[in-house]
Design a protein around this motif. Structure first.
Motif, PDB file in Angstrom:
ATOM      1  N   SER A 273     -37.256 -13.169  40.335  1.00 43.52           N
ATOM      2  CA  SER A 273     -37.003 -13.236  41.777  1.00 43.52           C
ATOM      3  C   SER A 273     -38.275 -12.949  42.578  1.00 43.52           C
ATOM      4  O   SER A 273     -38.526 -13.584  43.612  1.00 43.52           O
ATOM      5  CB  SER A 273     -35.902 -12.248  42.157  1.00 43.52           C
ATOM      6  N   ARG A 274     -39.092 -12.008  42.084  1.00 38.52           N
ATOM      7  CA  ARG A 274     -40.355 -11.725  42.792  1.00 38.52           C
ATOM      8  C   ARG A 274     -41.312 -12.913  42.709  1.00 38.52           C
ATOM      9  O   ARG A 274     -42.013 -13.238  43.667  1.00 38.52           O
ATOM     10  CB  ARG A 274     -41.010 -10.474  42.181  1.00 38.52           C
ATOM     11  N   ASN A 275     -41.324 -13.564  41.557  1.00 38.78           N
ATOM     12  CA  ASN A 275     -42.170 -14.745  41.385  1.00 38.78           C
ATOM     13  C   ASN A 275     -41.678 -15.897  42.251  1.00 38.78           C
ATOM     14  O   ASN A 275     -42.471 -16.707  42.753  1.00 38.78           O
ATOM     15  CB  ASN A 275     -42.186 -15.129  39.913  1.00 38.78           C
ATOM     16  N   LYS A 276     -40.371 -15.966  42.441  1.00 43.52           N
ATOM     17  CA  LYS A 276     -39.794 -17.037  43.245  1.00 43.52           C
ATOM     18  C   LYS A 276     -40.166 -16.872  44.717  1.00 43.52           C
ATOM     19  O   LYS A 276     -40.412 -17.871  45.421  1.00 43.52           O
ATOM     20  CB  LYS A 276     -38.277 -17.026  43.075  1.00 43.52           C
ATOM     21  N   LEU A 277     -40.197 -15.622  45.183  1.00 41.88           N
ATOM     22  CA  LEU A 277     -40.563 -15.405  46.582  1.00 41.88           C
ATOM     23  C   LEU A 277     -42.036 -15.713  46.839  1.00 41.88           C
ATOM     24  O   LEU A 277     -42.391 -16.224  47.902  1.00 41.88           O
ATOM     25  CB  LEU A 277     -40.253 -13.951  46.976  1.00 41.88           C
ATOM     26  N   GLY A 278     -42.895 -15.383  45.862  1.00 39.41           N
ATOM     27  CA  GLY A 278     -44.303 -15.739  45.949  1.00 39.41           C
ATOM     28  C   GLY A 278     -45.069 -14.936  46.990  1.00 39.41           C
ATOM     29  O   GLY A 278     -44.595 -13.952  47.550  1.00 39.41           O
ATOM     30  N   CYS A 284     -39.032 -12.964  56.508  1.00 34.11           N
ATOM     31  CA  CYS A 284     -37.789 -13.462  55.912  1.00 34.11           C
ATOM     32  C   CYS A 284     -37.749 -13.168  54.412  1.00 34.11           C
ATOM     33  O   CYS A 284     -36.748 -12.702  53.872  1.00 34.11           O
ATOM     34  CB  CYS A 284     -37.665 -14.960  56.177  1.00 34.11           C
ATOM     35  N   ARG A 285     -38.872 -13.418  53.717  1.00 32.47           N
ATOM     36  CA  ARG A 285     -38.925 -13.140  52.282  1.00 32.47           C
ATOM     37  C   ARG A 285     -38.857 -11.626  52.013  1.00 32.47           C
ATOM     38  O   ARG A 285     -38.240 -11.198  51.021  1.00 32.47           O
ATOM     39  CB  ARG A 285     -40.219 -13.710  51.708  1.00 32.47           C
ATOM     40  N   SER A 290     -35.776  -6.978  49.893  1.00 29.90           N
ATOM     41  CA  SER A 290     -35.100  -5.684  50.086  1.00 29.90           C
ATOM     42  C   SER A 290     -33.636  -5.778  49.691  1.00 29.90           C
ATOM     43  O   SER A 290     -33.081  -4.869  49.048  1.00 29.90           O
ATOM     44  CB  SER A 290     -35.246  -5.213  51.524  1.00 29.90           C
ATOM     45  N   GLN A 291     -32.974  -6.893  50.035  1.00 32.68           N
ATOM     46  CA  GLN A 291     -31.574  -7.080  49.625  1.00 32.68           C
ATOM     47  C   GLN A 291     -31.450  -7.149  48.104  1.00 32.68           C
ATOM     48  O   GLN A 291     -30.534  -6.570  47.520  1.00 32.68           O
ATOM     49  CB  GLN A 291     -31.015  -8.361  50.265  1.00 32.68           C
ATOM     50  N   PHE A 292     -32.389  -7.857  47.489  1.00 37.32           N
ATOM     51  CA  PHE A 292     -32.359  -7.947  46.028  1.00 37.32           C
ATOM     52  C   PHE A 292     -32.587  -6.568  45.390  1.00 37.32           C
ATOM     53  O   PHE A 292     -31.956  -6.224  44.384  1.00 37.32           O
ATOM     54  CB  PHE A 292     -33.422  -8.942  45.544  1.00 37.32           C
ATOM     55  N   ILE A 297     -30.503  -1.662  42.511  1.00 37.72           N
ATOM     56  CA  ILE A 297     -30.147  -0.229  42.477  1.00 37.72           C
ATOM     57  C   ILE A 297     -28.681  -0.045  42.105  1.00 37.72           C
ATOM     58  O   ILE A 297     -28.324   0.832  41.294  1.00 37.72           O
ATOM     59  CB  ILE A 297     -30.465   0.416  43.841  1.00 37.72           C
ATOM     60  N   GLU A 298     -27.794  -0.883  42.653  1.00 38.43           N
ATOM     61  CA  GLU A 298     -26.376  -0.796  42.310  1.00 38.43           C
ATOM     62  C   GLU A 298     -26.140  -1.120  40.836  1.00 38.43           C
ATOM     63  O   GLU A 298     -25.358  -0.438  40.150  1.00 38.43           O
ATOM     64  CB  GLU A 298     -25.565  -1.747  43.201  1.00 38.43           C
ATOM     65  N   ASP A 299     -26.826  -2.151  40.342  1.00 41.69           N
ATOM     66  CA  ASP A 299     -26.662  -2.520  38.924  1.00 41.69           C
ATOM     67  C   ASP A 299     -27.139  -1.394  37.999  1.00 41.69           C
ATOM     68  O   ASP A 299     -26.515  -1.112  36.963  1.00 41.69           O
ATOM     69  CB  ASP A 299     -27.435  -3.803  38.627  1.00 41.69           C
ATOM     70  N   ILE A 300     -28.223  -0.737  38.378  1.00 39.73           N
ATOM     71  CA  ILE A 300     -28.744   0.343  37.530  1.00 39.73           C
ATOM     72  C   ILE A 300     -27.825   1.556  37.585  1.00 39.73           C
ATOM     73  O   ILE A 300     -27.668   2.281  36.586  1.00 39.73           O
ATOM     74  CB  ILE A 300     -30.184   0.698  37.951  1.00 39.73           C
TER      75      ILE A 300
END
Length: 377
Positions: A273-278, A284-285, A290-292, A297-300
């Motif tokens: 995802s970080r690579n996708k944002l570039g 906006c990115r 931040s949302q990702f 954090i919730e998944d962890i």
């Protein structure tokens, strides 16, 4: 020890002489008006003498026997002639010993008097009338009233005994019924197992008669022995070997595998995802990133709950796992992304340099060919 103290006041009218160690306990008047009888008690000690003894032993009135003994022991260590201390003095030690005996007798008398007071209190509370010796001491009032009360008491006691007997009888009957029911269930279980064993044996014999076992692999060969482990029971080892051969895994091993696969997949998703944002990161990115991160954090957190369940069932202490930190995982992914970007930059630089070299070589070749053509003309 009795002795008679005669006080003559015939010539001395204003002053009388007496000893401080004597108490007049019994005064008897004789025909002669100036003769008085006195009695000296051998165990008597004046109050001033007792207070001096307490003061010498460094104690207060009302102390226990253990306190008196401990104080005397400590003072004897200081003043006994054979103690070898600097303050040793035989005269002071004799005074301490006399004070110790005085205080010891005083404490013993006080303890004895307190015990006598308690006995007198108890005796005063106990009924002394002859009528309370009958009817087991039950009731109060006149003898007729106490008799009626005693009869009622006997009736109540008999009713309680009957209830207790019935209760014990019901409990024993219930226990007997429970034992009978348990025996019946056990006998049924044994019958069922015996029936299953007979059924299995019949099926085996029927299959042998049909010849189903003739084409089995390994027929006529000895059975293959299992591997031996000296640390556990052979039966347990063989059962574990059978389960492993058939692909069975304990729950904690499967859970450990799931946790490792989940964290690896989560790390890959963060980097992707970080690579996708570039670069560069626009507002906006940045909002998307931040949302990702919040989702990560919730998944962890869910993964850490899974780790808690794993630590409760894992049988080996050193196999327990620690919680994952979301911030550290995000920073780790960011570092991995930066390393990846540096590698891509170096690859791009190398490719550009190769292309420039290729262009130079092509130009040299073309210029060389043009020169040859000119020469040939």
């Amino acid at each position: 020890m009795k002795w008679l103290c005669v006080i003559l006041t015939k010539k001395i009218r204003c002053h009388l002489w007496a000893l401080s160690t004597m108490i007049p306990t019994k005064v008897k008047t004789f025909p002669y008006p100036y003769i008085i009888e006195h009695r000296m008690l051998s165990g008597y000690k004046s109050k001033d003498n007792i207070k001096d003894s307490y003061r010498l032993l460094k104690l207060q009135e009302g102390c226990s026997l253990d306190d008196v003994r401990n104080s005397f022991r400590n003072l004897a260590k200081q003043y006994h002639p054979d103690s070898g201390s600097i303050t040793a003095d035989s005269a002071i030690f004799m005074q301490i010993e006399a004070a110790y005996r005085t205080v010891l007798s005083d404490v013993a008398k006080k303890m004895k008097s307190s015990e006598n007071e308690e006995e007198t209190k108890f005796k005063s509370k106990a009924p002394q009338h002859r009528q309370y010796l009958s009817f087991e001491g039950i009731g109060f009032g006149t003898p007729s009233q106490r008799e009626r009360q005693y009869k009622q008491f006997r009736v109540d006691r008999a009713a309680e005994q009957v209830m207790e007997y019935r209760k014990q009888k019901l409990e024993s009957q219930y226990a007997m019924n429970a034992m009978i029911a348990k025996d019946i269930r056990q006998s049924k279980k044994i019958k069922i197992t015996q029936a299953i064993d007979r059924l299995v044996e019949d099926l085996i014999q029927e299959s042998m008669a049909k010849g189903d076992f003739d084409n089995l692999s390994g027929k006529g060969k000895p059975l293959q022995k299992f591997s031996y482990c000296p640390h556990i029971d052979p039966m347990t080892h063989n059962l574990n070997r059978i389960l492993i051969d058939n692909g069975y895994q304990p729950e904690w091993i499967q859970m450990q595998k799931e946790i490792r696969e989940t964290i690896e997949e989560l790390r890959k998703n963060i980097v992707a995802s970080r690579n996708k944002l570039g670069e560069p990161m626009t507002p906006c990115r940045q909002k998307q990133w931040s949302q990702f991160c919040e989702q990560v954090i919730e998944d962890i957190k869910k993964l850490n709950k899974r780790i808690n369940d794993f630590n409760l069932i894992v049988p080996i202490l050193n196999r327990q796992m620690v919680h994952f930190n979301a911030e550290k995982e995000i920073a780790r992914a960011q570092a991995a992304y930066e390393i990846l970007m540096e590698k891509t930059k170096t690859i791009d630089v190398d490719t550009k340099e190769n292309e420039q070299e290729k262009v130079k070589i092509f130009r040299l070749k073309s210029s060389f060919l043009k020169w040859i053509n000119l020469m040939l003309k």
